[in-house]
Design a protein around this motif. Structure first.
Motif: not given
Ligand SMILES: N[C@@H](CCC(=O)N[C@@H](CS)C(=O)NCC(=O)O)C(=O)O
Length: 213
Positions: A108-128
């Motif tokens: 929920x907190x680890x792989x979800x950030x890797x597989x569905x980064x756009x659901x967590x990130x505000x913008x491209x920088x944030x995605x990294x």
């Protein structure tokens, strides 16, 4: 005769529940949910699982279970002969803790950030940053699991619902080139030898994993 209805996507977290169903050995009906095509958001699926996620399981008496842990616990309780849950209090607590950590934290907190980064990130920088955070959570997670598995073949000595949860996490790590520390690697390899795991990986189209590729 009504059978259990299992809603799943090959290679997703539902793979862990697929293992448990195979271990039980009862007949069940499989319904494929194509996540890439957005099947999980179709009204007919949302009527079964309003969360729009897999896995979901509708029991023989029509009860809809819509989270990984509720399905695993319900299967362990309804099919005691499959011994999916150990007997002693201490071991049961251990199983619940590891399952919870694998599903909620590592997935929920680890792989979800890797597989569905756009659901967590505000913008491209944030995605990294989100990707890096996901990876940190996983590295820390596998280090913790490494300690849990020290001197043990399975989380509680014998196979349980926690091992099925760990398996899908290890499987994802293997598919995404995240290194597994030695005890986790040995656990993953041990799981790959179980007939239930071999069977469901073939059914889900991952026979190549069994051949080491
Ligand atoms: N914590 C959830 C995890 C379920 C989950 O995240 N499933 C993913 C597949 S591994 C999913 O269905 N994703 C579809 C989506 O979020 O659109 C559970 O207990 O079932």
């Amino acid at each position: 005769m009504a059978y259990m209805k299992f809603y799943m996507t090959p290679g997703s977290c539902s793979t862990g529940i697929h293992i448990l169903l195979e271990e039980i050995g009862e007949i069940f009906q499989v319904y494929l949910v194509n996540l890439m095509a957005g099947d999980q958001f179709k009204p007919e699926y949302l009527a079964i699982n309003p969360r729009g996620s897999v896995p979901a399981l509708v029991t023989e008496d029509g009860k809809a279970l819509i989270s990984w842990q509720s399905i695993a616990c319900s299967l362990a309780e309804d099919y005691p002969q499959a011994r999916l849950m150990p007997e002693g209090d201490e071991d049961r607590t251990r199983v619940m803790k590891v399952m919870d950590y694998a599903v909620n934290t590592m997935h929920g907190e680890g792989f979800a950030r890797i597989f569905t980064t756009d659901r967590f990130a505000m913008d491209e920088n944030d995605a990294k940053d989100e990707l890096a955070l996901g990876r940190r959570i996983l590295d820390k997670g596998f280090a913790r699991i490494e300690e849990v598995l020290e001197g043990r073949s399975y989380v509680a000595g014998q196979f349980s619902i926690a091992d099925a949860a760990l398996f899908y996490i290890e499987f994802w790590a293997d598919r995404t080139d995240i290194p597994l520390p030695p005890n986790c690697r040995a656990h993953y390899d041990r799981m790959l030898q179980r007939p239930s795991v071999r069977q469901i990986l073939m059914e889900e189209g991952y026979a190549r994993v069994l051949n080491g590729s």
